[in-house]
Each structure stands twice: as C-alpha cells, then as structure tokens.
Design a protein around this motif. Structure first.
Motif, PDB file in Angstrom:
ATOM      1  N   CYS A 145     -10.643  90.640  94.656  1.00 32.25           N
ATOM      2  CA  CYS A 145     -11.530  89.651  95.284  1.00 32.25           C
ATOM      3  C   CYS A 145     -12.559  90.347  96.171  1.00 32.25           C
ATOM      4  O   CYS A 145     -13.735  89.955  96.201  1.00 32.25           O
ATOM      5  N   TYR A 146     -12.140  91.380  96.882  1.00 34.66           N
ATOM      6  CA  TYR A 146     -13.057  92.155  97.716  1.00 34.66           C
ATOM      7  C   TYR A 146     -14.115  92.821  96.843  1.00 34.66           C
ATOM      8  O   TYR A 146     -15.307  92.784  97.161  1.00 34.66           O
ATOM      9  N   ALA A 147     -13.693  93.394  95.710  1.00 38.21           N
ATOM     10  CA  ALA A 147     -14.645  94.034  94.793  1.00 38.21           C
ATOM     11  C   ALA A 147     -15.646  93.011  94.254  1.00 38.21           C
ATOM     12  O   ALA A 147     -16.851  93.282  94.204  1.00 38.21           O
ATOM     13  N   ILE A 148     -15.175  91.838  93.873  1.00 38.98           N
ATOM     14  CA  ILE A 148     -16.063  90.792  93.368  1.00 38.98           C
ATOM     15  C   ILE A 148     -17.061  90.373  94.444  1.00 38.98           C
ATOM     16  O   ILE A 148     -18.250  90.188  94.178  1.00 38.98           O
ATOM     17  N   SER A 149     -16.583  90.265  95.663  1.00 39.84           N
ATOM     18  CA  SER A 149     -17.464  89.913  96.772  1.00 39.84           C
ATOM     19  C   SER A 149     -18.584  90.932  96.922  1.00 39.84           C
ATOM     20  O   SER A 149     -19.745  90.574  97.100  1.00 39.84           O
ATOM     21  N   LEU A 157     -19.344 101.120  95.183  1.00 40.24           N
ATOM     22  CA  LEU A 157     -18.213 100.219  95.012  1.00 40.24           C
ATOM     23  C   LEU A 157     -16.911 101.003  94.881  1.00 40.24           C
ATOM     24  O   LEU A 157     -15.909 100.673  95.517  1.00 40.24           O
ATOM     25  N   ASN A 158     -16.951 102.055  94.091  1.00 34.54           N
ATOM     26  CA  ASN A 158     -15.774 102.904  93.916  1.00 34.54           C
ATOM     27  C   ASN A 158     -15.363 103.523  95.253  1.00 34.54           C
ATOM     28  O   ASN A 158     -14.166 103.638  95.551  1.00 34.54           O
ATOM     29  N   GLY A 159     -16.336 103.921  96.068  1.00 31.41           N
ATOM     30  CA  GLY A 159     -16.040 104.488  97.387  1.00 31.41           C
ATOM     31  C   GLY A 159     -15.384 103.478  98.304  1.00 31.41           C
ATOM     32  O   GLY A 159     -14.442 103.809  99.034  1.00 31.41           O
ATOM     33  N   TYR A 160     -15.864 102.226  98.275  1.00 29.94           N
ATOM     34  CA  TYR A 160     -15.261 101.174  99.095  1.00 29.94           C
ATOM     35  C   TYR A 160     -13.817 100.904  98.663  1.00 29.94           C
ATOM     36  O   TYR A 160     -12.931 100.746  99.496  1.00 29.94           O
ATOM     37  N   ILE A 161     -13.607 100.839  97.359  1.00 33.41           N
ATOM     38  CA  ILE A 161     -12.258 100.602  96.834  1.00 33.41           C
ATOM     39  C   ILE A 161     -11.338 101.756  97.224  1.00 33.41           C
ATOM     40  O   ILE A 161     -10.196 101.540  97.643  1.00 33.41           O
ATOM     41  N   LYS A 162     -11.834 102.975  97.104  1.00 35.48           N
ATOM     42  CA  LYS A 162     -11.036 104.154  97.489  1.00 35.48           C
ATOM     43  C   LYS A 162     -10.685 104.107  98.973  1.00 35.48           C
ATOM     44  O   LYS A 162      -9.564 104.451  99.361  1.00 35.48           O
ATOM     45  N   ALA A 163     -11.619 103.663  99.808  1.00 30.50           N
ATOM     46  CA  ALA A 163     -11.348 103.566 101.247  1.00 30.50           C
ATOM     47  C   ALA A 163     -10.224 102.575 101.528  1.00 30.50           C
ATOM     48  O   ALA A 163      -9.361 102.824 102.385  1.00 30.50           O
ATOM     49  N   VAL A 164     -10.199 101.463 100.801  1.00 27.45           N
ATOM     50  CA  VAL A 164      -9.131 100.483 100.985  1.00 27.45           C
ATOM     51  C   VAL A 164      -7.801 101.060 100.512  1.00 27.45           C
ATOM     52  O   VAL A 164      -6.774 100.896 101.177  1.00 27.45           O
ATOM     53  N   LEU A 216     -13.307  95.426  86.605  1.00 31.07           N
ATOM     54  CA  LEU A 216     -14.509  95.148  87.393  1.00 31.07           C
ATOM     55  C   LEU A 216     -15.359  96.408  87.545  1.00 31.07           C
ATOM     56  O   LEU A 216     -16.578  96.374  87.362  1.00 31.07           O
ATOM     57  N   LEU A 217     -14.705  97.522  87.866  1.00 33.66           N
ATOM     58  CA  LEU A 217     -15.431  98.786  88.002  1.00 33.66           C
ATOM     59  C   LEU A 217     -16.057  99.199  86.678  1.00 33.66           C
ATOM     60  O   LEU A 217     -17.202  99.661  86.644  1.00 33.66           O
ATOM     61  N   ASP A 218     -15.314  99.011  85.584  1.00 32.89           N
ATOM     62  CA  ASP A 218     -15.840  99.350  84.258  1.00 32.89           C
ATOM     63  C   ASP A 218     -17.053  98.485  83.910  1.00 32.89           C
ATOM     64  O   ASP A 218     -18.038  98.979  83.350  1.00 32.89           O
ATOM     65  N   ALA A 219     -16.983  97.197  84.248  1.00 25.85           N
ATOM     66  CA  ALA A 219     -18.104  96.297  83.946  1.00 25.85           C
ATOM     67  C   ALA A 219     -19.352  96.678  84.728  1.00 25.85           C
ATOM     68  O   ALA A 219     -20.459  96.667  84.188  1.00 25.85           O
ATOM     69  N   VAL A 220     -19.176  97.055  85.999  1.00 25.50           N
ATOM     70  CA  VAL A 220     -20.328  97.469  86.806  1.00 25.50           C
ATOM     71  C   VAL A 220     -20.928  98.750  86.247  1.00 25.50           C
ATOM     72  O   VAL A 220     -22.155  98.889  86.149  1.00 25.50           O
ATOM     73  N   LYS A 221     -20.069  99.669  85.829  1.00 28.92           N
ATOM     74  CA  LYS A 221     -20.559 100.933  85.261  1.00 28.92           C
ATOM     75  C   LYS A 221     -21.335 100.675  83.963  1.00 28.92           C
ATOM     76  O   LYS A 221     -22.407 101.241  83.748  1.00 28.92           O
ATOM     77  N   ARG A 222     -20.788  99.813  83.091  1.00 32.07           N
ATOM     78  CA  ARG A 222     -21.487  99.467  81.851  1.00 32.07           C
ATOM     79  C   ARG A 222     -22.807  98.775  82.150  1.00 32.07           C
ATOM     80  O   ARG A 222     -23.821  99.047  81.516  1.00 32.07           O
ATOM     81  N   TYR A 223     -22.792  97.883  83.114  1.00 28.87           N
ATOM     82  CA  TYR A 223     -23.989  97.133  83.481  1.00 28.87           C
ATOM     83  C   TYR A 223     -25.094  98.068  83.969  1.00 28.87           C
ATOM     84  O   TYR A 223     -26.263  97.895  83.632  1.00 28.87           O
ATOM     85  N   GLU A 224     -24.711  99.084  84.743  1.00 27.43           N
ATOM     86  CA  GLU A 224     -25.701 100.038  85.244  1.00 27.43           C
ATOM     87  C   GLU A 224     -26.309 100.888  84.131  1.00 27.43           C
ATOM     88  O   GLU A 224     -27.413 101.392  84.279  1.00 27.43           O
TER      89      GLU A 224
END
Length: 133
Positions: A31-35, A52-59, A82-90
């Motif tokens: 949910c945090y990642a989606i936000s 995003l990956n850095g924020y997730i790693k920090a958590v 979610l991370l995979d979708a963002v990477k594909r999207y970029e």
C-alpha cells in the motif's frame, strides 16, 4: 513512516507492526508503494523505480534493524509486481503518465450532468473501456 501515520494504522507508534502477521506487513508495504507510485509524495510527483526501490529498502531495513523478518519474505510478495510494473513502465518510449483513480473520479464527476452523446462523455466512455475493458 509517513504513510502509516497518515492512515492511522500505527496508533501506538509501532511503524513496523511487529505484532501483525508477516503477510499483513507485506500488504501495508505494498500500500505504501502504491501510494508513492500514485504520486502521494511530499512534492506531489511520481517517483522513479530506483527511488521507489530505495524507499522500500529503507522500510525493510527498519524491520531488520529491529530483528524482525523482512516483510518482503512472504510466499506471495505483493511489492515485487509493483516494482516490476514501474520498471517496465519506465522503459516505454514516449510514455505518458497513467490515469489515476482520483483522475477517474474527477472526470466522472465533471461528466455526471452531461448528455451521454456529448464529446466529454464519449471520450470518458473510451477511457473507461480502455482501462477496465
């Protein structure tokens, strides 16, 4: 954790939700990642995959520093897709920002009183068909 505090999930100040099952902590992390993906950041903009990956790693580090199991170590990790979708999207050339739920809600409100066959309603119908159809 700003997200957790903003939705009042952590009223006792335990941002890691130590007493919650691992799957629940993974869900909150997703949910945090989606936000973040939707642009709910301090600056109100979208974040790149690396950020995003850095924020997730920090958590995750916040959990492991407290000797808690990483919320990513569940059988069905909700964060990885979610991370995979963002990477594909970029990686999509000439991409545009996606239409978020709040944008859809606004467009539905704007077109609520319009005739079904006007331009705005017709365009919204095509957007809805493309998004959900």
């Amino acid at each position: 954790m700003r997200f957790c505090a903003s939705v009042n999930l952590c009223t006792d100040g335990d941002y890691c939700l130590a007493s919650a099952p691992l799957e629940a902590r993974n869900y909150v992390l997703a949910c945090y990642a989606i936000s973040l993906i939707q642009g709910n950041t301090i600056l109100g903009g979208s974040v790149k995959h690396a950020t995003l990956n850095g924020y997730i790693k920090a958590v995750v580090d916040m959990h492991t520093d407290r000797q808690l199991t990483s919320p990513r170590l569940v059988e069905k990790d909700l964060v990885s897709p979610l991370l995979d979708a963002v990477k594909r999207y970029e990686s999509v050339p000439n991409r545009r920002d996606m239409i978020y739920d709040s944008m859809m809600s606004h467009m539905l409100q704007v077109t609520a009183g319009l005739q079904d066959d006007c331009l705005h309603s017709a365009i919204l119908d095509w957007i809805i068909l493309g998004r959900y159809g």
